[in-house]
Design a protein around this motif. Structure first.
Motif, PDB file in Angstrom:
ATOM      1  N   LYS A 582       0.642  -0.988  -0.448  1.00 52.44           N
ATOM      2  CA  LYS A 582      -0.114  -0.045  -0.103  1.00 52.44           C
ATOM      3  C   LYS A 582       0.768   1.341  -0.008  1.00 52.44           C
ATOM      4  CE  LYS A 582      -0.023   0.990   5.391  1.00 52.44           C
ATOM      5  NZ  LYS A 582      -1.224   0.299   6.080  1.00 52.44           N
ATOM      6  N   TYR A 583       2.261   1.446   0.256  1.00 52.52           N
ATOM      7  CA  TYR A 583       2.405   2.186   0.077  1.00 52.52           C
ATOM      8  C   TYR A 583       3.063   2.608  -0.592  1.00 52.52           C
ATOM      9  CZ  TYR A 583       3.046   1.552   5.304  1.00 52.52           C
ATOM     10  OH  TYR A 583       2.649   1.611   7.165  1.00 52.52           O
ATOM     11  N   ASN A 585       0.759   3.618  -2.659  1.00 49.17           N
ATOM     12  CA  ASN A 585      -0.268   5.149  -3.049  1.00 49.17           C
ATOM     13  C   ASN A 585       1.012   5.930  -2.152  1.00 49.17           C
ATOM     14  OD1 ASN A 585      -1.352   3.651  -4.250  1.00 49.17           O
ATOM     15  ND2 ASN A 585      -2.610   2.570  -2.799  1.00 49.17           N
ATOM     16  N   SER A 586       1.775   6.500  -3.004  1.00 48.46           N
ATOM     17  CA  SER A 586       2.326   6.945  -1.683  1.00 48.46           C
ATOM     18  C   SER A 586       1.689   8.716  -2.029  1.00 48.46           C
ATOM     19  CB  SER A 586       3.639   8.103  -2.536  1.00 48.46           C
ATOM     20  OG  SER A 586       3.168   8.302  -3.922  1.00 48.46           O
ATOM     21  N   GLY A 587       0.436   9.036  -2.668  1.00 45.03           N
ATOM     22  CA  GLY A 587      -0.179  10.182  -2.407  1.00 45.03           C
ATOM     23  C   GLY A 587       0.460  11.400  -2.901  1.00 45.03           C
ATOM     24  N   ARG A 588       1.239  10.771  -4.127  1.00 41.41           N
ATOM     25  CA  ARG A 588       1.897  12.402  -4.614  1.00 41.41           C
ATOM     26  C   ARG A 588       1.234  12.063  -6.193  1.00 41.41           C
ATOM     27  NH1 ARG A 588       8.297  11.669  -2.491  1.00 41.41           N
ATOM     28  NH2 ARG A 588       8.141  14.166  -2.001  1.00 41.41           N
ATOM     29  N   PHE A 589       0.870  12.900  -6.909  1.00 41.31           N
ATOM     30  CA  PHE A 589       1.354  13.053  -8.227  1.00 41.31           C
ATOM     31  C   PHE A 589       2.125  12.774  -9.410  1.00 41.31           C
ATOM     32  CE2 PHE A 589       0.983  15.261 -12.399  1.00 41.31           C
ATOM     33  CZ  PHE A 589      -0.214  14.502 -12.945  1.00 41.31           C
ATOM     34  N   SER A 590       3.086  13.653  -8.644  1.00 37.23           N
ATOM     35  CA  SER A 590       4.220  13.164  -9.618  1.00 37.23           C
ATOM     36  C   SER A 590       5.121  12.062  -8.953  1.00 37.23           C
ATOM     37  CB  SER A 590       5.529  14.119  -9.174  1.00 37.23           C
ATOM     38  OG  SER A 590       5.746  13.628  -7.379  1.00 37.23           O
ATOM     39  N   TYR A 592       3.197   9.082  -8.923  1.00 37.36           N
ATOM     40  CA  TYR A 592       2.033   8.497 -10.223  1.00 37.36           C
ATOM     41  C   TYR A 592       2.784   8.613 -11.178  1.00 37.36           C
ATOM     42  CZ  TYR A 592      -0.818   8.504  -6.004  1.00 37.36           C
ATOM     43  OH  TYR A 592      -1.193   8.034  -4.657  1.00 37.36           O
ATOM     44  N   GLY A 593       2.833   9.926 -12.207  1.00 40.16           N
ATOM     45  CA  GLY A 593       3.163   9.820 -13.341  1.00 40.16           C
ATOM     46  C   GLY A 593       4.885   9.592 -13.524  1.00 40.16           C
ATOM     47  N   LEU A 594       5.237   9.603 -12.774  1.00 40.78           N
ATOM     48  CA  LEU A 594       6.668   8.810 -12.675  1.00 40.78           C
ATOM     49  C   LEU A 594       7.058   6.688 -12.816  1.00 40.78           C
ATOM     50  CD1 LEU A 594       9.974   8.487 -13.011  1.00 40.78           C
ATOM     51  CD2 LEU A 594       9.415   8.154 -10.744  1.00 40.78           C
ATOM     52  N   LEU A 597       4.885   6.960 -16.364  1.00 43.38           N
ATOM     53  CA  LEU A 597       5.830   6.271 -17.341  1.00 43.38           C
ATOM     54  C   LEU A 597       6.909   5.719 -17.446  1.00 43.38           C
ATOM     55  CD1 LEU A 597       7.638   8.580 -19.305  1.00 43.38           C
ATOM     56  CD2 LEU A 597       9.070   8.391 -17.329  1.00 43.38           C
ATOM     57  N   THR A 618      20.125   1.156 -37.319  1.00 51.50           N
ATOM     58  CA  THR A 618      20.007   3.009 -37.073  1.00 51.50           C
ATOM     59  C   THR A 618      20.002   4.348 -36.870  1.00 51.50           C
ATOM     60  OG1 THR A 618      17.376   1.774 -37.170  1.00 51.50           O
ATOM     61  CG2 THR A 618      17.930   4.223 -37.982  1.00 51.50           C
ATOM     62  N   PHE A 619      20.441   3.653 -35.391  1.00 54.11           N
ATOM     63  CA  PHE A 619      21.397   5.029 -34.513  1.00 54.11           C
ATOM     64  C   PHE A 619      22.390   5.093 -34.718  1.00 54.11           C
ATOM     65  CE2 PHE A 619      17.236   5.557 -32.597  1.00 54.11           C
ATOM     66  CZ  PHE A 619      17.172   7.166 -32.056  1.00 54.11           C
ATOM     67  N   PHE A 622      23.378   6.261 -38.302  1.00 51.79           N
ATOM     68  CA  PHE A 622      22.653   7.388 -37.939  1.00 51.79           C
ATOM     69  C   PHE A 622      24.070   8.163 -37.094  1.00 51.79           C
ATOM     70  CE2 PHE A 622      21.156  11.138 -35.805  1.00 51.79           C
ATOM     71  CZ  PHE A 622      20.891  11.881 -36.061  1.00 51.79           C
TER      72      PHE A 622
END
Lengths: 622, 101
Positions: A582-583, A585-590, A592-594, A597, A618-619, A622
């Motif tokens: 459950k930890y 769910n840190s309660g921080r938007f950032s 969740y974003g991470l 991602l 390719t890289f 190139f």
């Protein structure tokens, strides 16, 4: 005389069972006002009817061929269980013995249990025993004999545990049940193993089968030992003998029955199984060994006891040991004669002992003495029983033991003859010692005032003594004594001498009191060993009981911690997982974003895994 | 000029946006980072449209939609920020962790 009396002998076990049911209303919970006495009278009546019936039926079948009756019991696929009943002179004779002794013991109990309120329970159980014994004697099938033995085991438990507010009674009943149960269970193994081999459980058909059977010797040995194990525990043979000692905590009238008749149930089954045992010489040797050890050990232990009931209980074991020896040596006739003689004599002895105990309270032989002048009837009955049990010429014990030793001698089993003689000598000594300690010597505090008890107690006792004394005449009249001409006179002399010597030594020591303290004659270590029954309780506790207890504790531990623990671990792991995760769910938007991602990157990598080299190239280009 | 350069620039801009989105403590800066990411996407759309599909310019139409939606989303986002600010008197992201475990 209607010809149907013998045919209706199957009713005999039912009379006491009806008596059992009729006693129930007088237990203290139901009829509170009249007291428990009618239950006893009802049972005595039922026993009397059974006794009369068996006597009349015996007269009818005497000299006739046995009659058989089959009652269907259970019929399932491949197994037909019918209850075969045999009405022959032998079975009906045994019925007369059982019902007669029961009648006497129940009349005895009227006097003995005068101050007791538990008549309903007591008489119900006595009647249950009587019914069980009658059924066992009549039934001609090993399977049903086993069933009845089990019911009687339960009966023993309840009857020994009659006064259940005494702690020793509770442990005694427990041991009696468990020890007999162990033997029964091993017997069950034997019974079950016998069926595929013989295809029948009828004793008669088993005997026919055994005559021609060809089975593996090891199998025969194991089978024989399994079949012996049941009677071994029933007859209180070594090493399953402790229960009889502890069963002496029960009420005395039941002891009479138990010692004279109930322990003989095992002997009865054993005698009937003799043809099967004869298949294996090893099993026979085992039977003889057990019997001989018990006979010697029991008679030695009985000498060292100070409790009057226990002296007699070890003699019971010893005499049943002699029966075992007789069966092992294929002398079934001698065995049956011995059982008959023993039952009457032991009943007379125990009734005498009960007559003493009932009004001098103590059972301790060292506190008795000097009762002869005031208790002549009891003393004479006791003497009659003692004389009937050991080999004194005109009486029954002599004939049974003579037949046994004679058979043993002609089979060249001289060692066994020696053992029988020794046991006889020891028993004579033991009985003389008991007699001397009770009736001779000076009065002690406990025996200063000791009147003869109620007539109801004296009557069965004297009747029993009378039967013991008349037994040889009855046997003579019925042509059941072994022919005098064919018997070995030297054996007769030896047996007589062994009893006379034993009794004389006992009398010198305890009646004449020539030695001041006879206990000083033997080393105290030996004396303690015998007095404490070879420390059998300790042996039980340190072997079987310890093993089973340790195993149970181990199993309990495994169940509690391993099995339960495993399942609990799964639950705990999920709980712990939830608590930890459950930890996330840190309660921080950032955060969740991470997470999103990272998910996208990982899934992207996963989906483009095959194309990665392409992209890399390719890289690079190139 | 190659398509790849545009794509790399767009990816770099997206990463900067991600970085800003994850690290900023100010809510407004978070919204701004989202705008950066949306612009990186627009760059991608335009570049693909130019190099791969010059005839139909589907990508340019897409990016027009993205810009409009981004504007609407920014408006709603700012409204949310304002309503949170009215209640909690702060725009610090670290203070908005009421819905943890």
């Amino acid at each position: 005389m209607t010809p149907s009396l013998a045919q209706s002998s199957w009713l005999i076990p039912l009379y006491p069972l009806v008596g059992t049911l009729l006693t129930i209303p007088w237990s203290p919970a139901f009829i509170r006002r009249t007291g428990p006495r009618p239950s006893g009278y009802v049972n005595i009546l039922a026993t009397f009817v059974a006794f009369v019936h068996s006597v009349l039926a015996l007269r009818e079948v005497w000299g006739q061929l046995p009659q058989y009756l089959e009652i269907p019991w259970l019929s399932v696929a491949g197994l037909e269980l019918t209850i075969p009943l045999e009405f022959s002179a032998m079975t009906l004779g045994a019925l007369v013995l059982v019902t007669g002794l029961n009648l006497l013991a129940q009349i005895y109990a009227v006097a003995y249990l005068e101050m007791d309120w538990g008549w309903a329970r007591f008489y119900a159980l006595m009647a249950l025993f009587e019914g069980g014994l009658c059924a066992l004697v009549l039934c001609d099938s090993l399977f049903f004999a086993y069933m009845i033995l089990e019911i009687l085991t339960l009966g023993t438990y309840l009857l020994v545990g009659f006064w259940y507010n005494q702690s020793l009674v509770v442990t005694g009943a427990r041991d009696a049940f468990l020890t007999k149960r162990v033997g029964d269970l091993v017997l069950l193994m034997g019974v079950l193993a016998l069926y595929p081999l013989a295809g029948t459980w009828n004793f008669k058909e088993l005997a026919q089968w055994a005559q021609t059977a060809q089975i593996d010797p090891t199998l025969a040995t194991l089978l024989g030992i399994g079949l012996v194990a049941g009677p071994m525990s029933k007859c209180a043979q070594f090493p399953l003998h402790l229960w009889l000692d502890e069963a002496m905590e029960g009420a005395l009238p039941s002891t009479i029955l138990r010692n004279s008749v109930v322990v003989a149930t095992g002997a009865w089954v054993l005698v009937k199984l003799e043809p099967v045992l004869a298949l294996s010489p090893t099993a026979c040797a085992f039977t003889i060994a057990i019997g001989a050890i018990t006979a010697l050990g029991g008679s030695l232990i009985s000498i060292a006891q100070i409790d009057i009931k226990r002296v007699l209980s070890y003699l019971s074991s010893a005499y049943m040991g002699l029966v075992f020896v007789a069966v092992g040596a294929h002398q079934t006739h001698a065995a049956l004669l011995l059982v008959l003689v023993y039952a009457l004599a032991m009943a007379a002895l125990l009734m005498g002992a009960g007559s003493i105990i009932s009004n001098i309270i103590t059972q301790d032989l060292t506190q008795m003495g000097g009762l002869w002048s005031r208790r002549p009837v009891t003393g004479l009955s006791f003497l009659a029983g003692a004389a009937g049990m050991v080999a004194l010429p005109p009486l029954g014990g002599f004939w049974a033991l003579l037949q046994l030793t004679d058979g043993l001698w002609s089979n060249n089993q001289a060692v066994l003859v020696g053992i029988v003689l020794t046991v006889n000598w020891l028993s004579a000594f033991s009985l003389a010692r008991v007699f001397g300690l009770i009736f001779a010597g000076s009065k002690q505090q406990m025996t200063v005032r000791a009147p003869e008890p109620l007539w109801l107690l004296v009557l069965p006792m004297t009747l029993c003594a009378g039967f013991t004394l008349h037994l040889p005449m009855v046997l003579q009249a019925l042509d059941m004594l072994p022919a005098w001409d064919l018997l070995n006179k030297d054996m007769a002399l030896l047996l007589t001498w062994s009893s006379v010597l034993g009794a004389a030594l006992g009398s010198v020591l305890y009646v004449g009191r020539m030695v001041k303290d006879p206990t000083k004659l033997v080393q105290s270590r030996v004396q303690n060993l015998l007095a404490y029954d070879f420390y059998t309780p300790r042996i039980y506790r340190n072997t079987i009981v310890l093993g089973v207890a340790t195993l149970s504790r181990l199993t309990d531990w495994l169940d509690r911690y391993l099995v339960d623990g495993l399942v609990n671990f799964v639950g705990l792991a999920s709980l712990f997982g939830g608590e930890t995760l459950k930890y996330g769910n840190s309660g921080r938007f950032s955060f969740y974003g991470l997470t999103i991602l990272s998910g996208v990157v990982l899934i992207g990598l996963f989906m483009s895994w095959h194309y990665l080299p392409l992209i890399m190239r390719t890289f690079v280009t190139f | 000029m190659h398509l790849e350069y545009f794509l790399l620039i767009a990816a770099a801009l997206f990463c900067i946006g991600i970085y800003g989105l994850v690290t900023s403590r100010n809510v407004i800066r978070v919204l701004m980072s989202i705008e950066l990411m949306l612009n990186a996407v627009n760059l991608n759309l335009m570049a693909f449209s130019n190099y791969l599909d010059p005839a139909n310019v589907t990508g340019q139409v897409f990016s027009v939609f993205v810009i409009t939606i981004a504007a609407a989303e920014a408006a709603v986002g700012l409204a949310i920020v304002l309503s949170i600010y009215r209640n909690r008197d702060t725009v610090d992201m670290e203070q908005f962790n009421l819905l943890k475990w």
